[in-house]
Design an enzyme around this catalytic site. Sequence first.
Site, PDB file in Angstrom:
ATOM      1  N   GLU A   1       0.683  -1.503   0.117  1.00  0.00           N
ATOM      2  CA  GLU A   1      -0.105   0.512   0.022  1.00  0.00           C
ATOM      3  C   GLU A   1       0.770   1.020   0.150  1.00  0.00           C
ATOM      4  O   GLU A   1       1.848   1.625   0.763  1.00  0.00           O
ATOM      5  CB  GLU A   1      -1.244   0.029   1.302  1.00  0.00           C
ATOM      6  CG  GLU A   1       0.215  -0.296   2.854  1.00  0.00           C
ATOM      7  CD  GLU A   1      -1.472   0.236   3.583  1.00  0.00           C
ATOM      8  OE1 GLU A   1      -2.549  -0.634   2.999  1.00  0.00           O
ATOM      9  OE2 GLU A   1      -1.340   0.526   5.012  1.00  0.00           O
ATOM     10  N   CYS A   2      -0.137   1.924  -0.688  1.00  0.00           N
ATOM     11  CA  CYS A   2       1.003   3.534  -0.765  1.00  0.00           C
ATOM     12  C   CYS A   2       2.237   3.898  -0.994  1.00  0.00           C
ATOM     13  O   CYS A   2       3.105   2.744  -2.067  1.00  0.00           O
ATOM     14  CB  CYS A   2       0.750   4.232   0.111  1.00  0.00           C
ATOM     15  SG  CYS A   2       0.898   6.276  -0.009  1.00  0.00           S
ATOM     16  N   GLY A   3       3.372   3.714  -0.007  1.00  0.00           N
ATOM     17  CA  GLY A   3       5.105   3.661  -1.036  1.00  0.00           C
ATOM     18  C   GLY A   3       5.318   2.317  -1.171  1.00  0.00           C
ATOM     19  O   GLY A   3       6.383   2.142  -2.168  1.00  0.00           O
TER      20      GLY A   3
END
EC number: 6.3.5.11
Length: 462
Positions: A333-335
Amino acid sequence: MQQNKLPRIVIAAPYSGAGKTTISIGIMAALTKRGVNVQPFKIGPDYIDPAFHTDVTKRNSINLDSWLFDEETVIELFQKYALNSDISIIEGVMGLYDGIGSDPMLGSTAGMAHILKAPVILVLPAQGMSTTIAAVIKGLKEFREINIVGVILNKVSTEKYYDLLKETIETNTDVKVLGRLPIADDIKIKSRHLGLVQNCELLNKELMIDKLIALIEEYVDLDQIISLGQNAEVFKIELTEEKELKKEYVNVAVAYDEAFQFYYYDNIKALEELGATITYFSPLKDPKLPENIDGIYIGGGYPELYAKELEQNISMCKAIKDKSEIGMPIYAECGGYMYLNKKIKTLENDEYNMVGVFDGDVIMTKQLQNFGYAELTAEKCSCIFKVGDKIKCHEFHTSYIGHNNEKLVLTEKYRNKEKVSWYSGSKKNNTFGMYPHIHFLSNINIAKNFIESCLNYKELGD
């Protein structure tokens, strides 16, 4: 039902940047130095502040969120971690009444203080005010009748000015002035595009914390803070039976280093309670993945700040891509999602190759691309979702990914009372990544789906 005092204090402020994180850390650290067993909490979807809390108290800081969770889950989480402590220090989010839209009690610090029946201490910068400061405090307290019991004045460097403010506040309100913090640049935690600099990156951190403790001990009435916490309304504890979760024994590798630190503590605990054995690894430093794993979880962080080092660790990039190609469940998720794409392009126009599971280019920008709470609905299956699964989420990122037109997860939110929607995520093989951050306790079935995916992979290999 049992009753327990559960001493507790919420640290709030009228707006972001008022100093509540610095003062919260200072109070936690100073009380811990005294031998007080402090349980830290953070209101809202934050990863950076809890890392500071955990560092100074040596207890894991727990996120409480009245939008991601229902009220029952909030109370269960709070009492679970508060029970074995002397006092809970609960750091607020943004301004006291800032949450979702125009509702001052939804997702806000004030809303959480109401749910937990917790007294509130305001952190209030006082430059340029005298008697008006009493009106500000009175307005904040009476706007929704929040139990503001004390105020700490920030950036007040002279005793004479402090005495003036203390007199006017205590004459015109029923709020106690608990002390002040003078201007001191050497205790300031620097900020950047997603918040404060991470705890793990601070140079001379021990010296900074020692200086902060010394200032808190000198200028803030810690005994009064403890007393106010102890005088909180008696907390009625519902002793619910521990739900016996079906355990499926799998081994999950979790990326954790300076580039990937954004995990809710209870997300890891949820996986463990479902039967996962967690092994941590560093995409920055380790040459290979841990042995005998059945799945990989890569959380958020700052891969863009470590893009060169991540690119140089070719063996790790290859190891992750190889696992993806043979169908191992990988959730990012995300990064972590950024890391699994083809490359990252920085603000300086430098390009760095990443893992390359997904064929996207991550473009860093100076503006937030998506920010705030939303709700996800899965339209296709993945290693964490079944069709129709829903979960609340939070987005906060300044990058976007080109060439991503997959309709995997519908993301919806209200903006100025109007519903807006877009699609999130990428999927390849049994690897799934997306920008939104999720908390498994918002829908435990998402964690169960991931464990089930890991178990299926394990059984195929047996």
